[in-house]
Design an enzyme around this catalytic site. Sequence first.
Site, PDB file in Angstrom:
ATOM      1  N   GLY A 151       1.453  -6.464   4.195  1.00 20.10           N
ATOM      2  CA  GLY A 151       2.722  -7.096   3.887  1.00 20.10           C
ATOM      3  C   GLY A 151       3.745  -6.839   4.983  1.00 20.10           C
ATOM      4  O   GLY A 151       4.915  -7.203   4.866  1.00 20.10           O
ATOM      5  N   LYS A 176       7.676   1.445  19.075  1.00 19.56           N
ATOM      6  CA  LYS A 176       7.631   2.632  18.224  1.00 19.56           C
ATOM      7  C   LYS A 176       7.303   2.175  16.813  1.00 19.56           C
ATOM      8  O   LYS A 176       7.465   0.991  16.494  1.00 19.56           O
ATOM      9  CB  LYS A 176       8.991   3.334  18.195  1.00 19.56           C
ATOM     10  CG  LYS A 176       9.320   4.161  19.430  1.00 19.56           C
ATOM     11  CD  LYS A 176      10.699   4.799  19.272  1.00 19.56           C
ATOM     12  CE  LYS A 176      11.047   5.644  20.490  1.00 19.56           C
ATOM     13  NZ  LYS A 176      12.436   6.178  20.388  1.00 19.56           N
ATOM     14  N   GLU A 236       8.362   3.163   8.542  1.00 16.01           N
ATOM     15  CA  GLU A 236       8.843   4.316   7.788  1.00 16.01           C
ATOM     16  C   GLU A 236      10.183   4.860   8.268  1.00 16.01           C
ATOM     17  O   GLU A 236      10.776   5.717   7.616  1.00 16.01           O
ATOM     18  CB  GLU A 236       7.780   5.414   7.803  1.00 16.01           C
ATOM     19  CG  GLU A 236       6.527   4.994   7.026  1.00 16.01           C
ATOM     20  CD  GLU A 236       5.322   5.841   7.326  1.00 16.01           C
ATOM     21  OE1 GLU A 236       5.167   6.242   8.493  1.00 16.01           O
ATOM     22  OE2 GLU A 236       4.523   6.092   6.402  1.00 16.01           O
ATOM     23  N   GLY A 238       0.836  -1.201   0.000  1.00 16.25           N
ATOM     24  CA  GLY A 238       0.000   0.000   0.000  1.00 16.25           C
ATOM     25  C   GLY A 238       0.869   1.248   0.000  1.00 16.25           C
ATOM     26  O   GLY A 238       0.776   2.077  -0.883  1.00 16.25           O
ATOM     27  N   ARG A 273      10.440  -1.301  21.535  1.00 19.07           N
ATOM     28  CA  ARG A 273      10.461  -2.752  21.661  1.00 19.07           C
ATOM     29  C   ARG A 273      10.247  -3.387  20.285  1.00 19.07           C
ATOM     30  O   ARG A 273       9.344  -2.991  19.547  1.00 19.07           O
ATOM     31  CB  ARG A 273       9.339  -3.209  22.603  1.00 19.07           C
ATOM     32  CG  ARG A 273       9.313  -4.716  22.826  1.00 19.07           C
ATOM     33  CD  ARG A 273       8.008  -5.167  23.470  1.00 19.07           C
ATOM     34  NE  ARG A 273       7.753  -4.568  24.769  1.00 19.07           N
ATOM     35  CZ  ARG A 273       8.292  -4.969  25.916  1.00 19.07           C
ATOM     36  NH1 ARG A 273       9.109  -5.996  25.933  1.00 19.07           N
ATOM     37  NH2 ARG A 273       8.012  -4.354  27.055  1.00 19.07           N
ATOM     38  N   LYS A 307      12.224 -10.601  12.736  1.00 14.96           N
ATOM     39  CA  LYS A 307      12.291 -10.833  11.293  1.00 14.96           C
ATOM     40  C   LYS A 307      11.446  -9.812  10.513  1.00 14.96           C
ATOM     41  O   LYS A 307      11.930  -9.199   9.556  1.00 14.96           O
ATOM     42  CB  LYS A 307      11.811 -12.254  10.974  1.00 14.96           C
ATOM     43  CG  LYS A 307      11.915 -12.608   9.504  1.00 14.96           C
ATOM     44  CD  LYS A 307      11.322 -13.985   9.225  1.00 14.96           C
ATOM     45  CE  LYS A 307      12.401 -15.045   9.242  1.00 14.96           C
ATOM     46  NZ  LYS A 307      11.868 -16.364   8.807  1.00 14.96           N
ATOM     47  N   THR A 308      10.191  -9.624  10.937  1.00 13.29           N
ATOM     48  CA  THR A 308       9.339  -8.678  10.195  1.00 13.29           C
ATOM     49  C   THR A 308       9.858  -7.252  10.386  1.00 13.29           C
ATOM     50  O   THR A 308       9.779  -6.431   9.463  1.00 13.29           O
ATOM     51  CB  THR A 308       7.862  -8.785  10.618  1.00 13.29           C
ATOM     52  OG1 THR A 308       7.754  -8.557  12.028  1.00 13.29           O
ATOM     53  CG2 THR A 308       7.294 -10.153  10.294  1.00 13.29           C
TER      54      THR A 308
HETATM   55 MO1  MOS Z   1       1.530   5.362   4.994  1.00  7.69          MO
HETATM   56  S1  MOS Z   1       2.299   6.613   3.603  1.00  7.69           S
HETATM   57  O1  MOS Z   1       0.732   6.316   6.073  1.00  7.69           O
HETATM   58  O2  MOS Z   1       0.940   3.967   4.336  1.00  7.69           O
END
Ligand code: MOS
Length: 730
Positions: A466, A685, A689, A240, A611, A616-617
């Site tokens: 994802g 947190k 991004e 997305g 934390r 892995k993700t």
């Molecule tokens: Mo994000 S750019 O808030 O999926």
Amino acid sequence: MTEIFRMNEAQPRLLDETRQGLVGKPLDRPEGPKKVSGRARYAAEGLPEDAAHGVLVRATIAQGRVTGFGHDAIRDIPGVIALITDDRLLRNPAQGMAGAAPCQPGSQVFYHGQPIALVVADSPETARDAAHRLPVSYDAGTAITDPATKSAQHSGEPETSGDFNAAFADCDVTVDATYTTDAQVAAAMEPHAAIADWQGDNLTLRGSLQMLRFNRDELADSLGIDPAQVRILSPYIGGGFGSKLGIGPEAVAAAIAAREIGRPVRVVMSRQTVFDAVLRRTETTQRVRFGATGDGRIRAISHDDLVSNAAGEEFFEPVSQASQFLYGAEGLSFTQTVATISRTPSGSVRAPGEAVGMLAFECAVDELAEALNLCPVDLRLRNIPDTHPMTGQAYSAHGLADCLRRGAEQFGWAERGAPGARVEGDWRIGMGVSSAARKSMLVQSAARVRLLGDRAVVETDMTDIGTGTYAILGQIAGEMLGLPISSVEVILGDTDLPGASGSGGSFGANSAGSATFLAAKKIRATIADKLGCDPAELHLQDGIARGGNVERPLADLVDGEIVQEAVVAAGDTSKSHLSSGFGAHFAEVAVNQWTGETRVRRMLGVMAMGRILNEKTARSQALGGMIWGIGAALTEAVEHDPRTGHIVTRDLANYHVPAHADVPGDMKVVFLEERDDMGNPIQTKGIGELGISGAGAAVLNAIAHATGARVRNFPALPDRVVAAMEAAGV
Ligand code: MOS
């Protein structure tokens, strides 16, 4: 109505006391096998037998009004069912968290490629053919497509602290540099798609959407019906990155058409339509000014930016978001100018603000380090403030200095050498650094947890785009209830379930994770009660409950099921503290001195982001973000036709996201252990991004170090690198 838990104060670190040992572990995503075997159904799949197919008709002018459609020209094409020109059709997708129908300009056209109608047919091919053949008449106006057009620009009030001008004028060393970034797109693999199916007055929409709680309200409002009549299903989403935050034209058109023809309707956007008609990230022009004392103390910071959007859109890219709290100064000033132009509207694309703002800002920090003849890592370390320089807020957990130090050590920064000094054949080699920062948020979110003896189910309308939501919510519930991960099922992506934050702004794990945690915590209280012990003494592990000298199988304590729902929302701590992920990116590049081609040789991201729920993700998210950084630095650029504003780079061949060959094998992520006590009850947190924020600047700073020349127009395409080298005489 479940009472809302507000984050008003630090919460006990319960996940450090529990014993199941699931949280933090690098567990596989449970839906992985379904995805790789094709059993995970995406929005366009699972087509009902009698479904018809819709294709969006799009404007071929940049500004004006639709005056009519030549319906007769397509009416008799075999297989054509209907032409939908309903006033409720969406022109632009909703912006994230709108919760209401987006701007509805009726027959007005604001950009080339804007959806204006829908053709419905028995097959996608027929619908596409008819949509192309449909004559449309326009009353075309004059379009302003260039954001540099002064008459289109509107400046906001400067956001300031102290007196920037006075501090800047008084500085021994200053930098005043202007950078540009080209527009970008989210480029999610799965195109936007929807299948609408009515049962009487009730609509079921299978869509590819990030924030279902908001999307249901947006869809209902667009259609003029009650949200209770709308159910949205979005269990699997092929990426997305912001492009699916709000309801889009495909979903509303499918719903209107299905109602009108009395059959389910599927609308799938072609890749070109996704580029044209889904919100892009604005191009930017950014002027960054720094003033410092000769020994490297920053005294003045200013970051002014120009962005654009279409008429009627209120979103603006928050370009200077991280610039406002990364470094301290006596005088700070930030001004944004928005140009209203006829281009595809702009909206959120992964890390709106930081992703492009930090490209310029963190390059300017390096330019300041060059002017001061200081190591860029040292300069950053010397200027980390104790509190938010604009608001005075305390930081909840602040790992920037540790990340910079640890990264410099692990990357071999001491070997960096002088700019332009390292040459290997045709290639110039350089190293670059950047700070990383991305605000972390908690958004109202609900979840329900069911304990059925020796297994549990988590239910929420949260999405997994994802990122690993299925994995982490299962881990949190299993951890809290003392169950192995194989005994926990997570059901997502259905608006009939409790409404979560959705996936956006990197707040999904914080928000949906906390709701799951709090619901499970309530169940723990019930179990403690049944066991006759204090909840603080309760230990749950592998299906066994222990407390107050009693030990019982969990299944014996549960009569049928224990069900609890919890709702979490931000509270006082979101005002008293700034919660942000911090990190440091390091990159080594090789720049071809004849062609200007840049190859990234290795990258390291050291991040302190609360934390870690799943090693892995979390790592995948961080790596994915850093790869976006490579794209922003080197290749990703939307090109607009200057005459019409039309996007000409409308596919993944012409809009180049990094492919495997562009990503170095030596790409590392290190997490520094951290707890964010003020952000949310699980001390996490946002992660998604932070990886992108600053990553591209490390690559760009490495190019400057390799070549001794500074590129200020991003991405640093080969021709731009060559021009910069020529200008610098290297
Ligand atoms: Mo994000 S750019 O808030 O999926």
